[in-house]
Structure formats: structure tokens, C-alpha cells
Design a protein around this motif. Structure first.
Motif, PDB file in Angstrom:
ATOM      1  N   ALA A  79      12.466 -15.239   2.368  1.00  0.00           N
ATOM      2  CA  ALA A  79      12.768 -16.470   1.907  1.00  0.00           C
ATOM      3  C   ALA A  79      13.736 -15.979   0.711  1.00  0.00           C
ATOM      4  CB  ALA A  79      12.281 -17.739   1.880  1.00  0.00           C
ATOM      5  N   ASP A  80      15.038 -15.904   0.946  1.00  0.00           N
ATOM      6  CA  ASP A  80      15.465 -15.143  -0.933  1.00  0.00           C
ATOM      7  C   ASP A  80      14.887 -14.196  -1.421  1.00  0.00           C
ATOM      8  OD1 ASP A  80      17.440 -15.137  -2.931  1.00  0.00           O
ATOM      9  OD2 ASP A  80      17.486 -17.230  -3.199  1.00  0.00           O
ATOM     10  N   GLY A  81      14.559 -14.686  -3.121  1.00  0.00           N
ATOM     11  CA  GLY A  81      14.283 -14.002  -3.539  1.00  0.00           C
ATOM     12  C   GLY A  81      12.281 -13.659  -3.177  1.00  0.00           C
ATOM     13  N   GLY A  82      11.876 -14.027  -2.393  1.00  0.00           N
ATOM     14  CA  GLY A  82      10.999 -13.493  -0.923  1.00  0.00           C
ATOM     15  C   GLY A  82      10.688 -12.151  -1.124  1.00  0.00           C
ATOM     16  N   ALA A  83      11.763 -11.651  -0.543  1.00  0.00           N
ATOM     17  CA  ALA A  83      12.261 -10.014  -0.382  1.00  0.00           C
ATOM     18  C   ALA A  83      11.871  -9.533  -1.890  1.00  0.00           C
ATOM     19  CB  ALA A  83      13.714  -9.711  -0.832  1.00  0.00           C
ATOM     20  N   ASN A  84      11.819 -10.232  -2.933  1.00  0.00           N
ATOM     21  CA  ASN A  84      11.531  -9.517  -4.160  1.00  0.00           C
ATOM     22  C   ASN A  84      10.238  -9.117  -4.089  1.00  0.00           C
ATOM     23  OD1 ASN A  84      14.296  -9.552  -5.125  1.00  0.00           O
ATOM     24  ND2 ASN A  84      13.743 -11.832  -6.757  1.00  0.00           N
ATOM     25  N   ARG A  85       9.565 -10.629  -3.955  1.00  0.00           N
ATOM     26  CA  ARG A  85       8.150 -10.030  -4.101  1.00  0.00           C
ATOM     27  C   ARG A  85       7.771  -9.307  -3.054  1.00  0.00           C
ATOM     28  NH1 ARG A  85       5.286 -13.431  -7.899  1.00  0.00           N
ATOM     29  NH2 ARG A  85       7.052 -15.500  -7.957  1.00  0.00           N
ATOM     30  N   VAL A  86       7.900  -9.305  -2.006  1.00  0.00           N
ATOM     31  CA  VAL A  86       7.607  -7.658  -1.059  1.00  0.00           C
ATOM     32  C   VAL A  86       7.412  -6.879  -1.180  1.00  0.00           C
ATOM     33  CG1 VAL A  86       8.173  -6.569   1.469  1.00  0.00           C
ATOM     34  CG2 VAL A  86       7.868  -9.343   1.535  1.00  0.00           C
ATOM     35  N   HIS A  87       9.305  -6.125  -1.789  1.00  0.00           N
ATOM     36  CA  HIS A  87       9.547  -5.372  -2.739  1.00  0.00           C
ATOM     37  C   HIS A  87       8.328  -4.726  -3.903  1.00  0.00           C
ATOM     38  CE1 HIS A  87      11.814  -2.103  -5.431  1.00  0.00           C
ATOM     39  NE2 HIS A  87      12.199  -2.099  -4.329  1.00  0.00           N
ATOM     40  N   ASP A  88       7.889  -5.689  -4.989  1.00  0.00           N
ATOM     41  CA  ASP A  88       6.937  -5.226  -6.222  1.00  0.00           C
ATOM     42  C   ASP A  88       5.572  -5.260  -5.924  1.00  0.00           C
ATOM     43  OD1 ASP A  88       9.794  -5.595  -7.056  1.00  0.00           O
ATOM     44  OD2 ASP A  88       9.633  -7.306  -7.940  1.00  0.00           O
ATOM     45  N   GLU A  89       5.579  -6.734  -4.854  1.00  0.00           N
ATOM     46  CA  GLU A  89       3.717  -6.283  -4.643  1.00  0.00           C
ATOM     47  C   GLU A  89       3.226  -6.331  -3.852  1.00  0.00           C
ATOM     48  OE1 GLU A  89       2.730 -10.944  -5.086  1.00  0.00           O
ATOM     49  OE2 GLU A  89       5.099 -11.335  -6.818  1.00  0.00           O
ATOM     50  N   PHE A  90       3.723  -5.515  -3.051  1.00  0.00           N
ATOM     51  CA  PHE A  90       3.182  -4.770  -1.523  1.00  0.00           C
ATOM     52  C   PHE A  90       2.827  -3.710  -1.673  1.00  0.00           C
ATOM     53  CE2 PHE A  90       4.054  -7.540   1.433  1.00  0.00           C
ATOM     54  CZ  PHE A  90       3.451  -7.191   3.140  1.00  0.00           C
ATOM     55  N   PRO A  91       3.397  -2.830  -2.729  1.00  0.00           N
ATOM     56  CA  PRO A  91       2.612  -1.316  -3.539  1.00  0.00           C
ATOM     57  C   PRO A  91       1.415  -2.100  -4.371  1.00  0.00           C
ATOM     58  CG  PRO A  91       4.709  -1.719  -3.993  1.00  0.00           C
ATOM     59  CD  PRO A  91       4.745  -2.815  -3.394  1.00  0.00           C
ATOM     60  N   GLN A  92       1.833  -3.014  -5.253  1.00  0.00           N
ATOM     61  CA  GLN A  92       0.220  -3.206  -5.665  1.00  0.00           C
ATOM     62  C   GLN A  92      -1.381  -3.918  -4.857  1.00  0.00           C
ATOM     63  OE1 GLN A  92       1.199  -6.522  -8.314  1.00  0.00           O
ATOM     64  NE2 GLN A  92       3.044  -5.669  -9.008  1.00  0.00           N
ATOM     65  N   LEU A  93      -0.842  -4.307  -3.878  1.00  0.00           N
ATOM     66  CA  LEU A  93      -1.835  -4.634  -2.611  1.00  0.00           C
ATOM     67  C   LEU A  93      -2.201  -3.143  -1.803  1.00  0.00           C
ATOM     68  CD1 LEU A  93       0.571  -7.373  -0.663  1.00  0.00           C
ATOM     69  CD2 LEU A  93      -1.646  -7.401  -2.547  1.00  0.00           C
ATOM     70  N   PHE A  94      -1.950  -2.024  -2.551  1.00  0.00           N
ATOM     71  CA  PHE A  94      -1.710  -0.215  -2.132  1.00  0.00           C
ATOM     72  C   PHE A  94      -2.140   0.439  -2.661  1.00  0.00           C
ATOM     73  CE2 PHE A  94      -0.182  -3.061   1.854  1.00  0.00           C
ATOM     74  CZ  PHE A  94      -1.531  -2.848   2.806  1.00  0.00           C
ATOM     75  N   PRO A  95      -2.623   0.426  -3.889  1.00  0.00           N
ATOM     76  CA  PRO A  95      -2.444   1.525  -5.095  1.00  0.00           C
ATOM     77  C   PRO A  95      -2.916   2.279  -4.519  1.00  0.00           C
ATOM     78  CG  PRO A  95      -4.801  -0.118  -5.382  1.00  0.00           C
ATOM     79  CD  PRO A  95      -3.828  -1.054  -4.198  1.00  0.00           C
ATOM     80  N   GLN A  96      -3.589   2.710  -3.714  1.00  0.00           N
ATOM     81  CA  GLN A  96      -3.302   4.591  -3.103  1.00  0.00           C
ATOM     82  C   GLN A  96      -2.706   5.283  -2.566  1.00  0.00           C
ATOM     83  OE1 GLN A  96      -6.644   5.434  -4.936  1.00  0.00           O
ATOM     84  NE2 GLN A  96      -6.855   3.001  -5.661  1.00  0.00           N
ATOM     85  N   GLN A  97      -1.591   4.336  -2.479  1.00  0.00           N
ATOM     86  CA  GLN A  97      -0.418   4.718  -2.008  1.00  0.00           C
ATOM     87  C   GLN A  97       0.434   5.272  -2.125  1.00  0.00           C
ATOM     88  OE1 GLN A  97      -0.246   3.113   2.566  1.00  0.00           O
ATOM     89  NE2 GLN A  97      -2.274   2.326   2.867  1.00  0.00           N
ATOM     90  N   ASP A  98       1.713   5.466  -2.105  1.00  0.00           N
ATOM     91  CA  ASP A  98       2.500   6.216  -2.533  1.00  0.00           C
ATOM     92  C   ASP A  98       3.823   4.740  -2.299  1.00  0.00           C
ATOM     93  OD1 ASP A  98       5.070   7.874  -3.590  1.00  0.00           O
ATOM     94  OD2 ASP A  98       6.016   7.127  -2.387  1.00  0.00           O
ATOM     95  N   ALA A  99       4.733   4.342  -3.296  1.00  0.00           N
ATOM     96  CA  ALA A  99       5.026   2.742  -3.229  1.00  0.00           C
ATOM     97  C   ALA A  99       5.663   3.156  -2.216  1.00  0.00           C
ATOM     98  CB  ALA A  99       5.342   2.431  -5.210  1.00  0.00           C
ATOM     99  N   ALA A 100       6.968   3.617  -2.305  1.00  0.00           N
ATOM    100  CA  ALA A 100       8.224   4.836  -1.853  1.00  0.00           C
ATOM    101  C   ALA A 100       7.543   4.449   0.304  1.00  0.00           C
ATOM    102  CB  ALA A 100       8.736   5.504  -2.183  1.00  0.00           C
ATOM    103  N   ASP A 101       6.579   4.781   0.286  1.00  0.00           N
ATOM    104  CA  ASP A 101       6.094   4.987   1.521  1.00  0.00           C
ATOM    105  C   ASP A 101       5.872   3.618   1.781  1.00  0.00           C
ATOM    106  OD1 ASP A 101       6.150   7.797   1.649  1.00  0.00           O
ATOM    107  OD2 ASP A 101       4.309   7.526   1.246  1.00  0.00           O
TER     108      ASP A 101
END
Length: 258
Positions: free
Chosen positions: A52-74
Motif C-alpha cells: 500500500a503506497d509507502g509500504g513499498a519503501n518499507r519492503v525496500h528499506d527494511e527487508f535487508p535489515q532483517l537479513f543483515p548477513q545477506q546481500d541487500a540487493a539479493d
């Protein structure tokens, strides 16, 4: 009256085959800090994932933080929403461009300022699900609680406006769902991930009679209303809770931090 069963088994590491209703899940991500278990919700929601709108920012920005050992782009490529929908006043242009290149569909409804972005997303999902009342679809909403109170109330209002749909609002701390007065309800408690604190709150109208089993402070033909008694800070005591009421109720239960 028909019995409606509920379970938070979608929060378990693996879905049980013999506990609660067999449901298919869709996921809506809102523009609020994501629960730590959002990747699990993503896996459950093989049916559909929509921001929902800015929810895309959250997925883009916060999902890599939930997987700190993995490459953010992946990580960003792996967790790609199917659709971004809303009035587009919050999502960043570079986020839209990023997901567009991955094949995400964008639906701009800036012309509609009478409904919230969550309403727009739920309506979209419901239109894809014919005969919704008899379907096994459950819509999970991540980031639905916390932040501005008017946003929270707007999200709760969506539960009421789509009362025939199974919708569950989720935060790190708790979940909320509607128990329509058109059914009796059985709630199967997943004690490893939720509880013990819970509540039942009349919404839309007072309850002249609510009866429960399985709670520390059960209700027996109890009247509930704002300005009077409402059942907050109750405690789950049994593995199955039953609820009967002459009014729509909100069921809320705490989510454990494991």
C-alpha cells in the motif's frame, strides 16, 4: 448458527495440517515499521503480495535489515511485491522504478481520496476473489498498528467495511481481527507464538449479550459498550476460545517475542 474457526498458525515456523481452518493467504504491507516476522508472512502469502503506497519503501528499506548477513540487493530482488497500489503520495520514485524493472505492477489511485490505501488494496484483492464469503482467503496486514492513532482507526474501519472477508491486522506486539455477529467463533490458540493477554471489544454498536469460554475472566451474557464494560487485559486459559455475541467484536491477542 454457523461456527467460524480462527487460528494464528500462519505465525508458526511450519503450517500444521490438522489445526484450524485450511486457508490461503494474501499479504498487504503498510507504511509502518514492519513486524520482525514479516518474511514469514511473505512466505505464507503465496496467493498475493501487495504494498500500500509507502509500504513499498518499507519492503525496500527494511527487508535487508532483517537479513543483515545477506546481500541487500539479493534480498530486495527476492522480496518483490506483485502490486503497489494507493494514492502514491508516500512511495519514493526510485522505489517505484526499482520494482517496476522487476515486473511489479503499479496502480495509482490518486483520484480517490475518500478511501485509505489499505481499503484500496483490500478491495483489489477481494475483486480477485469471487465468492469471497465462501472462499478460504485470509488477508494479512503487516504494519497495521503503531504510529498515528487515526491511521490505526482507519485500518480497524477496513475490518468493518469488509466484514465478510477474513482480515488480520498485525504489528510486532499483537493482532486484531473482526468476529462478525453473523457467526459463532472458535479461536484455536497457538500458545508458542501468541498470548496470554487478549481482549474482546464491541465495534460499531454495543453488545447486549456476549458469552465466552476459555478465558480467565469469561463473559456470560455480558453487556459491553464504550462508556461501560469492555473486556481488555483478559488472559487466555485454554487452547480453544469460544465466542458468541449479538454484536461485531474485535478480537486482539498479544504476539510473543521469541
Amino acid at each position: 448458527m454457523e461456527v467460524m474457526s480462527h487460528s494464528s498458525s500462519f505465525l508458526l515456523p511450519s503450517l500444521p495440517t490438522d489445526n484450524g481452518p485450511s486457508l490461503a493467504y494474501a499479504l498487504v504491507v503498510l507504511n509502518q515499521r514492519l513486524p520482525r516476522f514479516t518474511p514469514l508472512l511473505w512466505e505464507r502469502a503465496a496467493q498475493f503480495r501487495i504494498c500500500a503506497d509507502g509500504g513499498a519503501n518499507r519492503v525496500h528499506d527494511e527487508f535487508p535489515q532483517l537479513f543483515p548477513q545477506q546481500d541487500a540487493a539479493d534480498v530486495r530482488k527476492r522480496y518483490k511485491p506483485d502490486v503497489i497500489k494507493g494514492d502514491m503520495d508516500s512511495v519514493r520514485s526510485e522505489v517505484l522504478d526499482f520494482y517496476a524493472k522487476l515486473g511489479t505492477k503499479t496502480l495509482n489511485e490518486a483520484h480517490d481520496q475518500d478511501t485509505t490505501d489499505l481499503h484500496k488494496c483490500v478491495a483489489y484483492i477481494c475483486n480477485l476473489s469471487p465468492n469471497l464469503e465462501k472462499s478460504n482467503l485470509c488477508i494479512l496486514v503487516a504494519g497495521a498498528l503503531g504510529g498515528r492513532f487515526d491511521h490505526e482507526i482507519g485500518n480497524i474501519n477496513v475490518l468493518c467495511r469488509f466484514s465478510k472477508a477474513r482480515i488480520i491486522l498485525l504489528s510486532d506486539d499483537c493482532l486484531i481481527q473482526l468476529l462478525p455477529r453473523t457467526h459463532h467463533h472458535e479461536i484455536l490458540i497457538q500458545s508458542s507464538v501468541e498470548g496470554p493477554h487478549c481482549g474482546l471489544i464491541p465495534i460499531g454498536m454495543p453488545s447486549g449479550s456476549t458469552t465466552t469460554t476459555g478465558l480467565q475472566w469469561d463473559l456470560t451474557n455480558t453487556e459491553m459498550s464504550f462508556g461501560g464494560l469492555i473486556s481488555t487485559s483478559n488472559i487466555v486459559k485454554e487452547e480453544k476460545i469460544t465466542v458468541q455475541s449479538d454484536a461485531d467484536l474485535l478480537w486482539t491477542i498479544s504476539i510473543k517475542k521469541l
